[in-house]
Design a protein around this motif. Sequence first.
Motif, mmCIF file in Angstrom:
data_model
loop_
_atom_site.group_PDB
_atom_site.id
_atom_site.type_symbol
_atom_site.label_atom_id
_atom_site.label_comp_id
_atom_site.label_asym_id
_atom_site.label_seq_id
_atom_site.Cartn_x
_atom_site.Cartn_y
_atom_site.Cartn_z
ATOM 1 N N ALA A 14 0.842 -1.209 0.000
ATOM 2 C CA ALA A 14 0.000 0.000 0.000
ATOM 3 C C ALA A 14 0.872 1.253 0.000
ATOM 4 O O ALA A 14 0.543 2.257 -0.671
ATOM 5 C CB ALA A 14 -0.917 -0.002 1.213
ATOM 6 N N LEU A 15 1.970 1.194 0.737
ATOM 7 C CA LEU A 15 2.863 2.362 0.762
ATOM 8 C C LEU A 15 3.523 2.553 -0.591
ATOM 9 O O LEU A 15 3.670 3.697 -1.067
ATOM 10 C CB LEU A 15 3.931 2.179 1.841
ATOM 11 N N ILE A 16 3.891 1.467 -1.232
ATOM 12 C CA ILE A 16 4.502 1.579 -2.561
ATOM 13 C C ILE A 16 3.496 2.124 -3.572
ATOM 14 O O ILE A 16 3.825 3.001 -4.380
ATOM 15 C CB ILE A 16 5.007 0.192 -3.023
ATOM 16 N N ALA A 17 2.295 1.617 -3.481
ATOM 17 C CA ALA A 17 1.266 2.099 -4.411
ATOM 18 C C ALA A 17 0.947 3.573 -4.167
ATOM 19 O O ALA A 17 0.690 4.326 -5.111
ATOM 20 C CB ALA A 17 0.002 1.252 -4.263
ATOM 21 N N GLU A 18 0.997 3.943 -2.907
ATOM 22 C CA GLU A 18 0.697 5.354 -2.599
ATOM 23 C C GLU A 18 1.765 6.278 -3.163
ATOM 24 O O GLU A 18 1.475 7.411 -3.574
ATOM 25 C CB GLU A 18 0.615 5.511 -1.088
ATOM 26 N N ALA A 19 3.000 5.776 -3.207
ATOM 27 C CA ALA A 19 4.103 6.612 -3.673
ATOM 28 C C ALA A 19 4.164 6.689 -5.185
ATOM 29 O O ALA A 19 5.077 7.321 -5.729
ATOM 30 C CB ALA A 19 5.426 6.066 -3.127
ATOM 31 N N GLU A 20 3.207 6.119 -5.861
ATOM 32 C CA GLU A 20 3.207 6.183 -7.313
ATOM 33 C C GLU A 20 2.863 7.581 -7.816
ATOM 34 O O GLU A 20 3.412 8.041 -8.814
ATOM 35 C CB GLU A 20 2.210 5.173 -7.878
ATOM 36 N N HIS B 65 -2.042 -5.070 -4.596
ATOM 37 C CA HIS B 65 -1.629 -3.970 -5.477
ATOM 38 C C HIS B 65 -0.675 -4.551 -6.519
ATOM 39 O O HIS B 65 0.487 -4.802 -6.233
ATOM 40 C CB HIS B 65 -0.937 -2.868 -4.681
ATOM 41 N N LYS B 67 0.651 -3.393 -9.285
ATOM 42 C CA LYS B 67 1.795 -2.575 -9.699
ATOM 43 C C LYS B 67 2.845 -2.506 -8.593
ATOM 44 O O LYS B 67 4.058 -2.649 -8.864
ATOM 45 C CB LYS B 67 1.320 -1.163 -10.049
ATOM 46 N N ALA B 68 2.411 -2.335 -7.365
ATOM 47 C CA ALA B 68 3.354 -2.261 -6.257
ATOM 48 C C ALA B 68 4.060 -3.606 -6.077
ATOM 49 O O ALA B 68 5.266 -3.657 -5.794
ATOM 50 C CB ALA B 68 2.620 -1.866 -4.976
ATOM 51 N N TYR B 136 6.210 9.916 0.463
ATOM 52 C CA TYR B 136 6.441 9.964 -0.985
ATOM 53 C C TYR B 136 7.897 10.272 -1.283
ATOM 54 O O TYR B 136 8.530 9.589 -2.113
ATOM 55 C CB TYR B 136 5.544 11.039 -1.614
ATOM 56 N N LEU B 139 10.209 7.205 -0.254
ATOM 57 C CA LEU B 139 10.090 6.019 -1.091
ATOM 58 C C LEU B 139 10.533 6.295 -2.520
ATOM 59 O O LEU B 139 11.118 5.417 -3.169
ATOM 60 C CB LEU B 139 8.644 5.508 -1.075
ATOM 61 N N ARG B 140 10.264 7.489 -3.007
ATOM 62 C CA ARG B 140 10.719 7.787 -4.375
ATOM 63 C C ARG B 140 12.243 7.797 -4.445
ATOM 64 O O ARG B 140 12.833 7.388 -5.438
ATOM 65 C CB ARG B 140 10.193 9.143 -4.856
ATOM 66 N N PHE B 143 13.305 3.748 -2.692
ATOM 67 C CA PHE B 143 12.680 2.562 -3.291
ATOM 68 C C PHE B 143 12.795 2.624 -4.810
ATOM 69 O O PHE B 143 13.282 1.692 -5.444
ATOM 70 C CB PHE B 143 11.220 2.441 -2.864
ATOM 71 N N HIS B 144 12.339 3.733 -5.375
ATOM 72 C CA HIS B 144 12.377 3.860 -6.834
ATOM 73 C C HIS B 144 13.691 4.426 -7.325
ATOM 74 O O HIS B 144 13.929 4.478 -8.535
ATOM 75 C CB HIS B 144 11.231 4.750 -7.311
#
Lengths: 298, 184
Positions: A14-20, B65, B67-68, B136, B139-140, B143-144
């Motif tokens: 959920a946290l990863i999806a939120e950071a999209e 999720h 995509k996640a 955000y 994680l950006r 993570f990304h």
Amino acid sequence: MNPLFEAMSHVDDALIAEAEAPPKKQKRVYWISVAVSAATAAAVAGLLVMNAKRTPEIPLSPHNGIVSTQTDPTVTESTAAPTDIIDAPETEASSGSSVPVLTTVIPTTAPTTSPSTVPTTSPTTLPSTVPTAEPSSAAPTEPPATVPTSAPTTAEPTVPTVSPTASQTAVPSSEPTSEPASELLNSVAPTAVSDSPTAVNIITGPTTEPNTVDEPTSEPNTVTDPTTEPNIVTDPVFYIEFADFGEYRYELQEDVRVTPEMVGDALGFAMDGRQVFACRTDGNLILVRTGAEFLAYG
Amino acid sequence: MNEAAIAALYRARSEDAIRETEENYGEACRRLALRLLQNEEDAEEVLNDAYLALWNSFEREEPKHLKAYLFKTVRYLACDKLKKRAAGKRAAPPIPLEELAEILPAPDTAEQQVDAQELAGALDRFLKGESERNRYVFLRRYFHCDSVGEIAAALGTSEPAVSVMLNRVKKKMKEYLRKEGFSV
């Protein structure tokens, strides 16, 4: 390999999806500020409305300017020229007040009187030349020299002008009818001309009723001499539309019908909210505006 | 096609599911793998493995999720490949690693090994206690593996502002992990 970097791969989905998608910028609404602003705006608006509706209750004082003129229904903008204004600063003798007051004297002439024979009214003679003091001097045959307005008793019987007798009987100067008027009569001394009315639009009253005999009033001296004073004793009636004094232009909110009996009465309000009173100094009807300036005259 | 439709294709065991996944998320996943591995072949290999892992996941438990889950799989596989690389020769680590070492350094001995799942749980708890904006940014970046400039552009703010946010989050995270019993 950093364990924290590895652990990132196990973060909640959920946290990863939120950071999209980037979070929407939060617009903080400070309700207290909004409420205070709204209340302030409402208060200011209320004050403005109150100020617009409020009537300035400025008591009449000797310092208020007074216009003293003779009544003449034929006075128009052209006849009431500023050249007729007399500047004569002096103190009021009858009232005993030595306070110089700015006044404007606008003598008018009757249609039958030639300009050369009509002396301009001197402010010094205004209090003493009240026709009520000497009714005989206001006789048509021998109009008082100090009274500029000639009583058109014989010359123009059809024109209901303000004769000294009429104005005298209507409102005797010795018996003030109302407090504001008496105050003005006693205290205001036309000493100096401060402002000059450039245009006073006064519409006279029933000019087409020449022979209307006023019904006998309670005052016995309404008609002193029937022989010399024809039965045209009509109350002067003026419809004040506006008075333009220099840069100021005052308009009554409604057309005002002014009669000598209205001395001391509040006639209404000028466009600027000030109250307008009817007043009299030397037997002539005037309009006094609360404050410093006069409004109109009749 | 949205995520639910793609998930429906996976449930139907349709091969179109892989194609739709590639069309919708392939570029983002490839970019993440490239940032971590800095090698196109390795990135492509990781990406294919991630698609296969996603396909197989629907046989066991459908991810909430999609995509996640795919991003996490790509990242996990990329980190695994990085580990294998590091065992053979010393490869240049991804950029965020040095920054994360400020929070939690790599263990030197076997006793200092940290359970990844336990650390991930602490990380989850910490991030859930942070604001959406901080989550955000963090994680950006980690993570990304986005650059600070990319994050700033996405947020509509300046790079220094993003750097300040990152430093604050890292400082708070370090304190949090210390309280959780991790040797920081």
